[in-house]
Motif scaffolding. Structure first.
Motif, PDB file in Angstrom:
ATOM      1  N   LEU A 179       6.036   4.352   2.353  1.00 53.77           N
ATOM      2  CA  LEU A 179       5.425   4.843   1.120  1.00 53.77           C
ATOM      3  C   LEU A 179       4.133   4.130   0.749  1.00 53.77           C
ATOM      4  O   LEU A 179       3.298   4.710   0.044  1.00 53.77           O
ATOM      5  CB  LEU A 179       6.412   4.737  -0.046  1.00 53.77           C
ATOM      6  N   TYR A 229       3.364  13.184  -0.709  1.00 49.99           N
ATOM      7  CA  TYR A 229       4.712  12.621  -0.639  1.00 49.99           C
ATOM      8  C   TYR A 229       5.720  13.558   0.022  1.00 49.99           C
ATOM      9  O   TYR A 229       6.919  13.256   0.031  1.00 49.99           O
ATOM     10  CB  TYR A 229       5.191  12.246  -2.037  1.00 49.99           C
ATOM     11  N   ARG A 300       7.174  10.760  -6.068  1.00 51.96           N
ATOM     12  CA  ARG A 300       7.530   9.698  -5.124  1.00 51.96           C
ATOM     13  C   ARG A 300       9.030   9.738  -4.837  1.00 51.96           C
ATOM     14  O   ARG A 300       9.845   9.739  -5.758  1.00 51.96           O
ATOM     15  CB  ARG A 300       7.145   8.352  -5.735  1.00 51.96           C
TER      16      ARG A 300
END
Length: 327
Positions: A179, A229, A300
């Protein structure tokens, strides 16, 4: 009629003079374009409005279907060849509509998948469940299996698969390797959107130009963050996501211009040295950055653990550096 000047004598001297009149303070820029966008997107339609639009869509669809049926059947009676062509084109149009509907359905499913990942990760971190955290890490690897830019991160997570003995370590490794690069891409999208909104607001004098720029830039930014994402959203999915982000901001009062926001982007007194439109541009850009940070939170798949949550102040300073005078 006499045109001579008329002198009006006052019984008492005037209490207010230009010298004694209070100073009219300039109104601080409020970022009205962004506040209007947030209010527009977060406003829930009434039940009567939903009923009206549902009935209107149903009526228009029914009338269009009947008209298409009459057109095709009448054309078949007149000319079987032309009727067959019309029937084929109608079938292609219906097939295209079904493809669009399927794409929207898949897009909404992707957004729900990421939302489920985040909820499971939050539960694993709260309870310290190692089994659930490893399952979340595996699902995250599957989600990003086709992302070439994350190949090194996937290899690192796979190599250290058995090294983590608690939920924090397992999810922290996944967050750092998978991430962190995506966070950098999302931050650049937020900075670009804030810069665009601020520039249009400050430079373009046309009425409603700042509102249109804020709306389009924020919609594009939220959609791009979702794509980064892994939640590639369609038209309906993007609108639902935008409403969710802005509704959260309105509910928490994050679209209001407070002293903390002014201080972070104004450096203590820069706004007083800027023109009115430049000040509005800075505030609209800062509010756009707030929307971007909220969109990152929503899109996210993991909560922030090892990585720091982006700072609105830092994003705005990087986005607006060089656009406005600061001395």
């Amino acid at each position: 009629m006499s045109k001579r000047p008329v002198l009006i004598e006052l019984d008492e001297p005037a209490e207010m003079t230009p010298a004694t009149a209070p100073v009219i303070a300039d109104e601080m820029p409020q970022g009205r374009a962004m506040q209007s966008v947030a209010a527009l997107a977060a406003r829930k339609p009434s039940r009567l409005a939903k009923f009206f639009w549902s009935a209107l869509v149903a009526l228009v669809s029914f009338v269009a279907s009947v008209a298409a049926w009459d057109f095709v059947s009448g054309l078949i009676e007149r000319s079987p060849v032309l009727g067959a062509i019309a029937l084929g084109l109608t079938g292609l149009f219906v097939f295209a509509l079904l493809l669009i509907a399927g794409k929207e359905w898949l897009a909404i499913g992707r957004l729900k998948k990421i939302d489920g990942l985040r909820k499971d990760a939050e539960a694993a971190l709260a309870t310290g469940d190692l089994k659930v955290s490893r399952a979340v890490s595996g699902r995250l690897m599957t989600l990003y299996a086709n992302r070439p830019e994350l190949e090194a991160g996937r290899a690192a997570v796979k190599a250290r698969d058995g090294d983590g003995f608690d939920a924090d370590a397992v999810l922290g490794e996944a967050e750092t390797q998978l991430l962190a690069p995506l966070d950098a891409l999302a931050r650049r999208e937020v900075e670009a959107a804030a810069r665009q909104v601020a520039t249009v607001t400050a430079i373009v004098p046309l009425a409603l130009a700042d509102l249109v720029a804020a709306l389009t830039s924020n919609l594009r930014m939220i959609r791009r963050i979702a794509e980064i994402y892994g939640g590639r959203s369609g038209t309906l999915g993007s609108w639902r996501l935008t409403r969710a982000v802005l509704t959260h901001l309105v509910a928490t009062g994050a679209v209001a211009v407070g002293d903390d926001l002014i201080g972070s982007v104004a450096g203590g007194g820069v706004l007083s040295k800027l023109s009115r439109r430049f000040g509005e541009g800075v505030i609209n850009g800062a509010l756009t950055a707030r929307v971007g940070v909220a969109a990152m939170d929503v899109c996210r798949p993991l909560p922030y653990s090892t990585q720091d949550r982006p700072s609105v102040t830092g994003l705005v300073r990087r986005a607006l550096t060089g656009l406005f005078p600061t001395g």
